[in-house]
Scaffold this motif. Structure first.
Motif, PDB file in Angstrom:
ATOM      1  N   SER A  13      -6.995  38.922  55.772  1.00 57.19           N
ATOM      2  CA  SER A  13      -5.787  38.788  56.582  1.00 57.19           C
ATOM      3  C   SER A  13      -6.066  37.925  57.803  1.00 57.19           C
ATOM      4  O   SER A  13      -7.145  37.975  58.381  1.00 57.19           O
ATOM      5  CB  SER A  13      -5.310  40.168  57.034  1.00 57.19           C
ATOM      6  OG  SER A  13      -4.213  40.038  57.909  1.00 57.19           O
ATOM      7  N   VAL A  14      -5.059  37.134  58.199  1.00 60.34           N
ATOM      8  CA  VAL A  14      -5.156  36.300  59.386  1.00 60.34           C
ATOM      9  C   VAL A  14      -5.010  37.151  60.653  1.00 60.34           C
ATOM     10  O   VAL A  14      -5.574  36.836  61.687  1.00 60.34           O
ATOM     11  CB  VAL A  14      -4.050  35.212  59.348  1.00 60.34           C
ATOM     12  CG1 VAL A  14      -4.013  34.406  60.622  1.00 60.34           C
ATOM     13  CG2 VAL A  14      -4.260  34.306  58.161  1.00 60.34           C
ATOM     14  N   ASP A  15      -4.249  38.245  60.566  1.00 64.21           N
ATOM     15  CA  ASP A  15      -3.944  39.103  61.718  1.00 64.21           C
ATOM     16  C   ASP A  15      -5.191  39.857  62.183  1.00 64.21           C
ATOM     17  O   ASP A  15      -5.753  40.654  61.439  1.00 64.21           O
ATOM     18  CB  ASP A  15      -2.858  40.095  61.325  1.00 64.21           C
ATOM     19  CG  ASP A  15      -2.352  40.917  62.493  1.00 64.21           C
ATOM     20  OD1 ASP A  15      -2.869  40.765  63.612  1.00 64.21           O
ATOM     21  OD2 ASP A  15      -1.414  41.720  62.278  1.00 64.21           O
ATOM     22  N   ASP A  41       0.848  28.434  54.284  1.00 62.86           N
ATOM     23  CA  ASP A  41       1.555  29.438  55.085  1.00 62.86           C
ATOM     24  C   ASP A  41       1.119  30.870  54.777  1.00 62.86           C
ATOM     25  O   ASP A  41       1.803  31.816  55.141  1.00 62.86           O
ATOM     26  CB  ASP A  41       3.067  29.297  54.865  1.00 62.86           C
ATOM     27  CG  ASP A  41       3.469  29.466  53.410  1.00 62.86           C
ATOM     28  OD1 ASP A  41       2.586  29.465  52.536  1.00 62.86           O
ATOM     29  OD2 ASP A  41       4.680  29.601  53.155  1.00 62.86           O
ATOM     30  N   GLU A  43      -0.554  34.385  55.105  1.00 64.09           N
ATOM     31  CA  GLU A  43      -1.019  35.265  56.178  1.00 64.09           C
ATOM     32  C   GLU A  43      -2.059  36.269  55.672  1.00 64.09           C
ATOM     33  O   GLU A  43      -2.911  36.715  56.414  1.00 64.09           O
ATOM     34  CB  GLU A  43       0.160  36.044  56.785  1.00 64.09           C
ATOM     35  CG  GLU A  43       1.190  35.172  57.464  1.00 64.09           C
ATOM     36  CD  GLU A  43       0.737  34.663  58.816  1.00 64.09           C
ATOM     37  OE1 GLU A  43       0.032  35.389  59.531  1.00 64.09           O
ATOM     38  OE2 GLU A  43       1.102  33.525  59.147  1.00 64.09           O
ATOM     39  N   GLU A  44      -1.952  36.648  54.407  1.00 68.11           N
ATOM     40  CA  GLU A  44      -2.878  37.621  53.819  1.00 68.11           C
ATOM     41  C   GLU A  44      -2.909  37.383  52.306  1.00 68.11           C
ATOM     42  O   GLU A  44      -1.923  36.934  51.739  1.00 68.11           O
ATOM     43  CB  GLU A  44      -2.400  39.049  54.111  1.00 68.11           C
ATOM     44  CG  GLU A  44      -3.346  40.128  53.668  1.00 68.11           C
ATOM     45  CD  GLU A  44      -2.922  41.530  54.126  1.00 68.11           C
ATOM     46  OE1 GLU A  44      -3.534  42.477  53.644  1.00 68.11           O
ATOM     47  OE2 GLU A  44      -1.987  41.657  54.931  1.00 68.11           O
ATOM     48  N   MET A  68       7.093  39.672  56.344  1.00 72.01           N
ATOM     49  CA  MET A  68       6.259  39.119  55.290  1.00 72.01           C
ATOM     50  C   MET A  68       6.878  39.373  53.920  1.00 72.01           C
ATOM     51  O   MET A  68       7.500  40.409  53.689  1.00 72.01           O
ATOM     52  CB  MET A  68       4.864  39.735  55.317  1.00 72.01           C
ATOM     53  CG  MET A  68       4.052  39.359  56.522  1.00 72.01           C
ATOM     54  SD  MET A  68       3.666  37.638  56.496  1.00 72.01           S
ATOM     55  CE  MET A  68       3.805  37.282  58.219  1.00 72.01           C
TER      56      MET A  68
END
Length: 80
Positions: A13-15, A41, A43-44, A68
């Motif tokens: 994950s980017v978060d 694009d 994110e995960e 998401m």
């Protein structure tokens, strides 16, 4: 030029608040392919379950984070 890059995990994950965030991986540029097409694009992702999470338009949740959407298919992660 082969640097010591950490192995790409099955789920990432980017978060930074996520338990699936691995900071060492993001010191290098990571690419994701979904069904053979590169996505910018993501994110995960989860390779074994075959999905990626991408923002669903401009919609935000109540905490101000993008909503998401899970897209399923064949996922490949690689270093650029």
């Amino acid at each position: 030029m082969n640097e010591d890059k950490p192995a790409l995990p099955d789920r990432l994950s980017v978060d930074p608040r996520s338990p699936h965030h691995v900071a060492a991986v993001f010191q290098h540029e990571v690419g994701i392919r979904l069904n053979g097409k590169e996505r910018h694009d993501v994110e995960e992702y989860c390779i074994s379950e075959g999905w990626v999470k991408v923002p669903a338009g401009r919609a935000l949740d109540r905490k101000g984070q993008p909503l998401m959407m899970k897209v399923k298919g064949t996922v490949e992660a690689f270093y650029r």
